[in-house]
Design an enzyme around this catalytic site. Sequence first.
Site, PDB file in Angstrom:
ATOM      1  N   CYS A 186       0.829  -1.194   0.000  1.00  0.00           N
ATOM      2  CA  CYS A 186       0.000   0.000   0.000  1.00  0.00           C
ATOM      3  C   CYS A 186       0.868   1.251   0.000  1.00  0.00           C
ATOM      4  CB  CYS A 186      -0.867   0.025   1.251  1.00  0.00           C
ATOM      5  SG  CYS A 186      -1.844  -1.456   1.458  1.00  0.00           S
ATOM      6  N   ARG A 243       4.653   0.717  -6.109  1.00  0.00           N
ATOM      7  CA  ARG A 243       4.608  -0.179  -4.972  1.00  0.00           C
ATOM      8  C   ARG A 243       3.638  -1.342  -5.208  1.00  0.00           C
ATOM      9  NH1 ARG A 243       6.611   2.337  -0.360  1.00  0.00           N
ATOM     10  NH2 ARG A 243       5.216   1.268   1.060  1.00  0.00           N
ATOM     11  N   TRP A 297      -2.992  -2.607  -1.636  1.00  0.00           N
ATOM     12  CA  TRP A 297      -2.552  -3.910  -2.128  1.00  0.00           C
ATOM     13  C   TRP A 297      -3.178  -4.912  -1.168  1.00  0.00           C
ATOM     14  CZ3 TRP A 297       1.314  -7.849  -0.999  1.00  0.00           C
ATOM     15  CH2 TRP A 297       1.739  -8.560  -2.124  1.00  0.00           C
ATOM     16  N   ASN A 317      -1.053   1.694   5.836  1.00  0.00           N
ATOM     17  CA  ASN A 317      -0.140   0.785   5.140  1.00  0.00           C
ATOM     18  C   ASN A 317       0.427  -0.147   6.193  1.00  0.00           C
ATOM     19  OD1 ASN A 317       1.886  -0.464   3.673  1.00  0.00           O
ATOM     20  ND2 ASN A 317       3.278   1.287   3.804  1.00  0.00           N
ATOM     21  N   GLY A 318       0.242  -1.452   6.012  1.00  0.00           N
ATOM     22  CA  GLY A 318       0.743  -2.414   6.996  1.00  0.00           C
ATOM     23  C   GLY A 318      -0.322  -3.448   7.309  1.00  0.00           C
ATOM     24  N   GLU A 352      19.792 -15.242 -10.157  1.00  0.00           N
ATOM     25  CA  GLU A 352      19.238 -13.906 -10.397  1.00  0.00           C
ATOM     26  C   GLU A 352      18.613 -13.835 -11.800  1.00  0.00           C
ATOM     27  OE1 GLU A 352      18.342 -11.564  -8.764  1.00  0.00           O
ATOM     28  OE2 GLU A 352      18.314  -9.774 -10.005  1.00  0.00           O
ATOM     29  N   LYS A 407      14.680 -12.890 -12.573  1.00  0.00           N
ATOM     30  CA  LYS A 407      14.306 -11.760 -13.439  1.00  0.00           C
ATOM     31  C   LYS A 407      13.318 -12.231 -14.514  1.00  0.00           C
ATOM     32  CE  LYS A 407      15.285  -8.637 -11.921  1.00  0.00           C
ATOM     33  NZ  LYS A 407      15.929  -8.750 -10.663  1.00  0.00           N
ATOM     34  N   GLU A 418       9.844 -13.040 -13.005  1.00  0.00           N
ATOM     35  CA  GLU A 418       9.015 -11.972 -12.458  1.00  0.00           C
ATOM     36  C   GLU A 418       8.453 -11.022 -13.498  1.00  0.00           C
ATOM     37  OE1 GLU A 418      10.829  -9.469  -9.459  1.00  0.00           O
ATOM     38  OE2 GLU A 418      12.751  -9.465 -10.481  1.00  0.00           O
ATOM     39  N   HIS A 449      21.717 -34.963 -11.599  1.00  0.00           N
ATOM     40  CA  HIS A 449      21.051 -35.531 -10.419  1.00  0.00           C
ATOM     41  C   HIS A 449      19.536 -35.326 -10.482  1.00  0.00           C
ATOM     42  CE1 HIS A 449      24.896 -36.404  -8.592  1.00  0.00           C
ATOM     43  NE2 HIS A 449      25.293 -35.204  -9.003  1.00  0.00           N
ATOM     44  N   LYS A 494       6.954  -3.538  -5.055  1.00  0.00           N
ATOM     45  CA  LYS A 494       8.355  -3.117  -5.002  1.00  0.00           C
ATOM     46  C   LYS A 494       8.978  -3.394  -3.643  1.00  0.00           C
ATOM     47  CE  LYS A 494      12.169  -1.254  -6.451  1.00  0.00           C
ATOM     48  NZ  LYS A 494      13.036  -2.153  -7.249  1.00  0.00           N
TER      49      LYS A 494
HETATM   50  C1  AGP Z   1      13.751  -8.135  -7.319  1.00  0.00           C
HETATM   51  O1  AGP Z   1      13.657  -7.996  -8.693  1.00  0.00           O
HETATM   52  C2  AGP Z   1      12.537  -8.476  -6.633  1.00  0.00           C
HETATM   53  N1  AGP Z   1      11.427  -7.728  -7.044  1.00  0.00           N
HETATM   54  C3  AGP Z   1      12.609  -8.845  -5.164  1.00  0.00           C
HETATM   55  O2  AGP Z   1      13.100 -10.150  -5.143  1.00  0.00           O
HETATM   56  C4  AGP Z   1      13.443  -7.995  -4.181  1.00  0.00           C
HETATM   57  O3  AGP Z   1      14.801  -8.095  -4.493  1.00  0.00           O
HETATM   58  C5  AGP Z   1      13.171  -8.469  -2.747  1.00  0.00           C
HETATM   59  O4  AGP Z   1      11.807  -8.297  -2.465  1.00  0.00           O
HETATM   60  C6  AGP Z   1      14.002  -7.752  -1.715  1.00  0.00           C
HETATM   61  O5  AGP Z   1      13.711  -6.397  -1.667  1.00  0.00           O
HETATM   62  P1  AGP Z   1      14.636  -5.381  -0.906  1.00  0.00           P
HETATM   63  O6  AGP Z   1      15.974  -5.380  -1.578  1.00  0.00           O
HETATM   64  O7  AGP Z   1      13.942  -4.066  -1.013  1.00  0.00           O
HETATM   65  O8  AGP Z   1      14.759  -5.861   0.521  1.00  0.00           O
END
Ligand code: AGP
Length: 612
Positions: free
Chosen positions: A2, A27, A79, A105-106, A485, A489, A492, A508, A607
Amino acid sequence: MCGIVGYVGEEQAAPILLDGLSKLEYRGYDSAGIAVEDSSNGEVNIEVIKSKGKLANLKQMTDDGNSVKGTIGIGHTRWATHGEPSASNAHPHSSMDGSIALVHNGIIENFKSIKDKLIKKGYEFQSATDTEVVANLLQYYYSGDPLDTIIKVIHRTTGSYAFGILFKDHPGEVYAVRKDSPLVLGHSENGNYIASDVPAILKHTRDVYYVDNMVIAKLTKDGINFFNVDKEPVEVPLNHVEWDIAGAEKGGYEHFMLKEIYEQPTAVSETLMSHIVDGQIVIPEIQMSDEELKNISRIYIIACGSAYHAGLVGKYVIEGMAGIPVECEVASEFRYRNPILQDNSLVIVVSQSGETADTKVVVNMAKESGHNVLAIVNVVGSSIAREAGNVFYTSAGPEISVATTKAYSAQLIALYLIAIKLGEVRGRVDEEKRGYYINELKKLPDKIKVVLADNSRMQWLASKFFAATDVFFIGRGIDYAVALEGALKLKEISYIHAEAYAAGELKHGPIALIEDNTLVVSLATQAELYDKVVSNITEVRSRGAYACGISTYGQYSMEASSDYAVYVPKTDPYFMASLSVIPLQLLSYYASVAKGFDVDKPRNLAKSVTVE
Ligand code: AGP
């Protein structure tokens, strides 16, 4: 997550709130709403307008805010956590008698028991949210004094929150308080603001306050006053935001993600140069003497998502350079397994946002057990930065795209510098070696530019495979950490099922998944492990895979060993992740664009993950 905004001043509030909310869209949200207070005709009225879906709906309903009169208001992008995305569950929520409006928010963890109690007292609820429970609890405790009421409510609630509150009985005032959720307050000649993040108010002011947990802010058009839970006034320092609004805008790129990919040379160079003085690595943030650093027996690197993947690279580099055992773990697992931390350990948490709930808990766990904590954080003044005490700020600038790129690259630099420093104090990195490492690091920004200039190679690969259902990434050592990584990417933002495997693990089990034309992206940048990875590429190709091999200039045998070779410049093997990750970022970006997806705001993702 949020997002909240609030305004009190001379201007019409609704357009300011809507504009602020649009800056918080990154966000992630599924509904939005505003509450605006107007007393221009002598009677105080709080108008609440809410809508499911995009902000555009709310803008349309209010003629871009122009049809809503009043100079005081609060707004919210939601959210969903409790209750489906809908207009009734959207914020602001009002108390049953309509005298109080609230954005949140929370998550209120004990909302159920409070709701049961309020129902017994005759309260009725319009939504399934935990926030409406707080709106009614405010009404229940309301004594005529907003501060007393808020203090009672925050003592009664558990969980995390940033609240923005309007009391009909107190026109011209906005109240705000936070616990474990982000909140920033802004001050300007034209009025005062609350927001979940600086970009929401940067258009209006650069003078901001970051408040500690449970400090209550009272905003009027003339100023902001702060109070502790004993209702005593407290001083909060004013900060001046240096970065420009343009830094948070797209700057001509089609998507924030692409802009941020291209900002990596700058993010790397600024993070680097802010910690190199006269050829020495200077990390004043680590408030430990060289003797204490020398005696570190073990390092725990704890983070989530991409930050965890950066931590995994850090594990290889720190162990290799400094000879200190490093354990790297995701925060959500670490926090619940009662970890046995060795004496003289250093806990390093890594977080772009500085608000990630699981990572934040680890900071407190480590501090409570008496261990040194160092946070690698991008957002200045964020919760993790303030709670950790020792902070290595990465200088990536604001990152808007949900998929992190430049913050990940800046985190790698922070970890390299920490590794070299630890290597020095432990006598494993001498002056000459340090000079060599620093020199190699300084060349990284230009080398990243070279990889970026070759973007069409990954664009071609993305156009060939964007419809793939499964893609695999393999590598050994640091290449394995980068493979993880790359797979994240691709998942997501292009929603392609992607997995990363340590190349040696293929036989394996995972090799059973290889079919004709399955794309296997193989990283082979570590000279010592090159032949081993090439053998793995041969194994998957002989089972029908299409192999994209990523290696360094000079390893031209990759041409014959794979179906599609991609080369990046050479650097020290410890720093290869900074170059090999770039083609993977580009591959996922172009695959997402080819599929017509919302690159910067992928489905189901936020985010910063400020709740568990
Ligand atoms: C990265 O592309 C992601 N959206 C996600 O994994 C992110 O890295 C993770 O939520 C950690 O966030 P932060 O670095 O703000 O703690």
